[in-house]
Design an enzyme around this catalytic site. Structure first.
Site, mmCIF file in Angstrom:
data_model
loop_
_atom_site.group_PDB
_atom_site.id
_atom_site.type_symbol
_atom_site.label_atom_id
_atom_site.label_comp_id
_atom_site.label_asym_id
_atom_site.label_seq_id
_atom_site.Cartn_x
_atom_site.Cartn_y
_atom_site.Cartn_z
ATOM 1 N N TYR A 26 1.013 -1.008 -0.291
ATOM 2 C CA TYR A 26 0.487 -0.206 -0.104
ATOM 3 C C TYR A 26 0.987 1.586 -0.314
ATOM 4 O O TYR A 26 0.311 2.469 -0.708
ATOM 5 C CB TYR A 26 -1.096 -0.378 0.911
ATOM 6 N N VAL A 42 -9.572 4.188 -4.371
ATOM 7 C CA VAL A 42 -8.924 4.517 -3.215
ATOM 8 C C VAL A 42 -8.113 5.492 -3.483
ATOM 9 O O VAL A 42 -7.647 6.554 -2.143
ATOM 10 C CB VAL A 42 -8.518 3.274 -3.362
ATOM 11 N N CYS A 83 -6.453 1.860 12.869
ATOM 12 C CA CYS A 83 -5.217 0.540 13.857
ATOM 13 C C CYS A 83 -6.701 0.023 13.726
ATOM 14 O O CYS A 83 -7.979 -0.609 13.349
ATOM 15 C CB CYS A 83 -6.132 0.955 15.856
ATOM 16 N N HIS A 135 -15.064 2.588 -1.802
ATOM 17 C CA HIS A 135 -14.053 1.522 -1.415
ATOM 18 C C HIS A 135 -12.929 1.708 -0.612
ATOM 19 O O HIS A 135 -11.691 0.955 -0.406
ATOM 20 C CB HIS A 135 -13.359 0.653 -2.573
ATOM 21 N N CYS A 140 -8.020 -1.837 16.777
ATOM 22 C CA CYS A 140 -8.972 -1.035 17.749
ATOM 23 C C CYS A 140 -9.669 0.407 17.266
ATOM 24 O O CYS A 140 -10.130 0.466 17.662
ATOM 25 C CB CYS A 140 -8.485 -0.226 19.077
HETATM 26 C C1 BV8 Z 1 -18.924 -8.129 0.429
HETATM 27 C C2 BV8 Z 1 -9.987 -1.683 -2.490
HETATM 28 C C3 BV8 Z 1 -19.069 -9.565 1.361
HETATM 29 C C4 BV8 Z 1 -9.111 -2.311 -2.195
HETATM 30 C C5 BV8 Z 1 -11.808 -2.845 -3.697
HETATM 31 C C6 BV8 Z 1 -15.861 -14.442 -2.627
HETATM 32 C C7 BV8 Z 1 -15.406 -14.481 -0.904
HETATM 33 C C8 BV8 Z 1 -15.241 -13.193 -0.994
HETATM 34 C C9 BV8 Z 1 -16.190 -11.766 -1.029
HETATM 35 C C10 BV8 Z 1 -16.407 -12.365 -2.603
HETATM 36 C C11 BV8 Z 1 -16.447 -13.741 -2.916
HETATM 37 N N1 BV8 Z 1 -16.968 -13.459 -4.085
HETATM 38 C C12 BV8 Z 1 -17.489 -11.809 -4.848
HETATM 39 C C13 BV8 Z 1 -17.224 -11.818 -3.288
HETATM 40 C C14 BV8 Z 1 -17.713 -10.311 -4.028
HETATM 41 C C15 BV8 Z 1 -16.852 -9.093 -3.964
HETATM 42 C C16 BV8 Z 1 -16.747 -9.680 -4.817
HETATM 43 O O1 BV8 Z 1 -17.322 -8.747 -5.429
HETATM 44 N N2 BV8 Z 1 -15.279 -9.887 -5.686
HETATM 45 C C17 BV8 Z 1 -15.754 -10.105 -6.986
HETATM 46 C C18 BV8 Z 1 -14.264 -10.271 -7.936
HETATM 47 C C19 BV8 Z 1 -16.848 -11.105 -7.907
HETATM 48 N N3 BV8 Z 1 -16.788 -8.291 -3.064
HETATM 49 C C20 BV8 Z 1 -16.592 -7.631 -1.889
HETATM 50 O O2 BV8 Z 1 -15.754 -9.171 -0.839
HETATM 51 C C21 BV8 Z 1 -17.225 -6.120 -1.420
HETATM 52 N N4 BV8 Z 1 -17.102 -6.819 0.301
HETATM 53 O O3 BV8 Z 1 -18.902 -8.012 -0.874
HETATM 54 O O4 BV8 Z 1 -18.220 -8.208 1.796
HETATM 55 C C22 BV8 Z 1 -19.515 -9.122 3.200
HETATM 56 C C23 BV8 Z 1 -21.414 -8.126 2.868
HETATM 57 C C24 BV8 Z 1 -22.289 -8.401 4.182
HETATM 58 C C25 BV8 Z 1 -21.278 -8.319 5.184
HETATM 59 C C26 BV8 Z 1 -19.830 -8.326 5.447
HETATM 60 C C27 BV8 Z 1 -19.829 -8.943 4.295
HETATM 61 C C28 BV8 Z 1 -15.569 -5.766 -1.024
HETATM 62 C C29 BV8 Z 1 -15.148 -5.086 -2.739
HETATM 63 C C30 BV8 Z 1 -14.523 -4.489 -2.476
HETATM 64 C C31 BV8 Z 1 -12.506 -4.230 -2.221
HETATM 65 N N5 BV8 Z 1 -11.641 -3.539 -2.665
HETATM 66 N N6 BV8 Z 1 -10.429 -1.875 -3.340
HETATM 67 C C32 BV8 Z 1 -7.420 -2.036 -3.323
HETATM 68 O O5 BV8 Z 1 -7.835 -1.155 -3.983
HETATM 69 O O6 BV8 Z 1 -6.873 -2.459 -2.842
HETATM 70 S S1 BV8 Z 1 -11.658 -3.518 -5.085
HETATM 71 C C33 BV8 Z 1 -11.021 -2.599 -6.321
HETATM 72 O O7 BV8 Z 1 -10.892 -3.873 -7.275
HETATM 73 C C34 BV8 Z 1 -10.818 -1.682 -7.423
HETATM 74 O O8 BV8 Z 1 -10.856 -0.723 -6.028
HETATM 75 C C35 BV8 Z 1 -12.018 -1.511 -8.031
HETATM 76 O O9 BV8 Z 1 -12.990 -0.558 -7.644
HETATM 77 C C36 BV8 Z 1 -12.176 -2.786 -8.291
HETATM 78 C C37 BV8 Z 1 -11.566 -3.655 -9.818
HETATM 79 O O10 BV8 Z 1 -12.504 -2.903 -9.993
HETATM 80 P P1 BV8 Z 1 -12.914 -0.959 -11.521
HETATM 81 O O11 BV8 Z 1 -12.352 -0.591 -11.070
HETATM 82 O O12 BV8 Z 1 -13.471 -2.334 -12.169
HETATM 83 O O13 BV8 Z 1 -11.266 -2.074 -12.344
HETATM 84 P P2 BV8 Z 1 -10.749 -3.178 -12.898
HETATM 85 O O14 BV8 Z 1 -9.069 -2.932 -12.998
HETATM 86 O O15 BV8 Z 1 -11.557 -4.748 -12.914
HETATM 87 O O16 BV8 Z 1 -10.858 -2.514 -14.168
HETATM 88 C C38 BV8 Z 1 -10.752 -1.646 -15.086
HETATM 89 C C39 BV8 Z 1 -11.753 -1.098 -16.116
HETATM 90 O O17 BV8 Z 1 -11.548 -0.095 -16.704
HETATM 91 C C40 BV8 Z 1 -11.247 -2.166 -17.165
HETATM 92 O O18 BV8 Z 1 -12.742 -2.246 -17.422
HETATM 93 C C41 BV8 Z 1 -10.664 -1.076 -18.213
HETATM 94 O O19 BV8 Z 1 -11.522 -1.856 -19.934
HETATM 95 C C42 BV8 Z 1 -11.675 0.616 -17.877
HETATM 96 N N7 BV8 Z 1 -10.946 1.089 -18.721
HETATM 97 C C43 BV8 Z 1 -9.072 0.785 -19.173
HETATM 98 N N8 BV8 Z 1 -8.513 2.213 -19.390
HETATM 99 C C44 BV8 Z 1 -9.296 3.335 -19.137
HETATM 100 C C45 BV8 Z 1 -10.954 1.899 -19.081
HETATM 101 N N9 BV8 Z 1 -11.807 2.782 -18.923
HETATM 102 C C46 BV8 Z 1 -12.028 4.172 -19.036
HETATM 103 N N10 BV8 Z 1 -10.569 4.737 -19.153
HETATM 104 C C47 BV8 Z 1 -9.413 4.455 -19.655
HETATM 105 N N11 BV8 Z 1 -8.296 4.875 -19.612
HETATM 106 ZN ZN ZN Z 2 -5.127 0.124 18.286
#
Ligand code: BV8
Ligand code: ZN
Length: 250
Positions: free
Chosen positions: A66, A101, A125, A117, A128
């Protein structure tokens, strides 16, 4: 649907919601999440690093990753797409919902309604949850592992204020995003693959009300089949054109 038709929809819209993903920041030089791996961390899958388990197991590895991400974001600038969205908000009501982010929307002058996100600009922390707002020390060259700072209150490791996979989205941020998606006249979806949930479902809150959802993406996404129109182009190329059309110019 032609660009001028989309321009007419934009010009007629009172409240425009904009959902952005990693592609929004690509032209600023921030790699999209799918290809964010570089250098020392290239061998790791971001999907496994961006989890609570990874942090609990190897806080120094995840913390260093990070730091690297924070360094990448610190060293780049908002692109013409970010600036266009900030300009649009000068004459339209715009609700920016970002999955990113980074703080590039803010640095371009946008007010961001929701970082669904979390962000790399807030730390707390791991144990806590006490907020940590000391100066983040980012060394010029970041080793593969860097021990995170410790919490002054309980001695726990400090973590980024980011939503990891498997973690709940911040309730208020997500509710704000749902509210805007459920009340806008038009939604722009820029640079997201639509893969990550629940953020990827926000466009349906507009679609199911019969509101136009316009996607801007150089490639097909998981949303392409559902949106009103998908413009094959990049954020920095297309958004400035749309803003001109929304102004009734060009
Ligand atoms: C939740 C911070 C549950 C981190 C991010 C199994 C186990 C656990 C969870 C799951 C599971 N299966 C499914 C899930 C749900 C999971 C999920 O969705 N998984 C996916 C992979 C299927 N979701 C979660 O876990 C979420 N939480 O479900 O909790 C729960 C529910 C109730 C109670 C308790 C718990 C949390 C999801 C958040 C994860 N954190 N970010 C970090 O950044 O280090 S997400 C992370 O990936 C990024 O922030 C970003 O948002 C995401 C990637 O997506 P995109 O932004 O679309 O980026 P990507 O690279 O995919 O695509 C880029 C696009 O841009 C492409 O289409 C490309 O063509 C295009 N592009 C490229 N260049 C350009 C362009 N477009 C325009 N102009 C350009 N120049
Ligand atoms: Zn603490």
């Amino acid at each position: 649907m032609s660009l001028p038709d989309i321009g007419d929809l934009l010009a007629a819209a009172e409240h425009i919601a904009v959902l952005t993903g990693a592609g929004m920041s690509a032209e600023s030089g921030v790699p999209t999440f799918r290809d964010v791996q570089d250098g020392l961390w290239a061998k790791y899958d971001p999907m496994t690093l961006a989890t609570e388990e990874a942090y609990a197991e190897a806080p120094d590895l995840v913390w260093a990753w990070y730091l690297r991400r924070a360094q990448m974001i610190r060293d780049v600038r908002p692109n013409a797409g970010h600036l266009a969205l900030a300009e649009l908000a000068e004459f339209k009501r715009v609700s920016v919902i970002t999955q990113n982010v980074d703080d590039l929307h803010e640095r371009a002058g946008s007010t961001v309604l929701s970082h669904v996100h979390g962000g790399l600009f807030a730390y707390r922390c791991f144990d806590c949850a006490a907020p940590w707002d000391e100066e983040l020390e980012v060394p010029e060259t970041i080793p593969e592992r860097v021990a995170p700072p410790k919490c002054a209150d309980c001695g726990g490791w400090i973590r980024p204020g980011i939503v990891w996979f498997g973690e709940m989205l911040p309730p208020k941020a997500f509710q704000d995003a749902v509210d805007a998606s459920s009340s806008c006249d038009l939604m722009l979806v820029v640079g997201t693959s639509g893969i990550v949930q629940p953020a990827g479902s926000l466009p349906f809150a507009a679609l199911e009300r019969g509101k136009p959802v316009i996607e801007i993406n150089p490639e097909e996404s998981q949303l392409t089949a559902y949106v009103t129109h998908s413009l094959r182009g990049t954020a920095a190329e297309v958004l400035p054109q749309l803003v001109k059309l929304a102004r009734g110019e060009g």
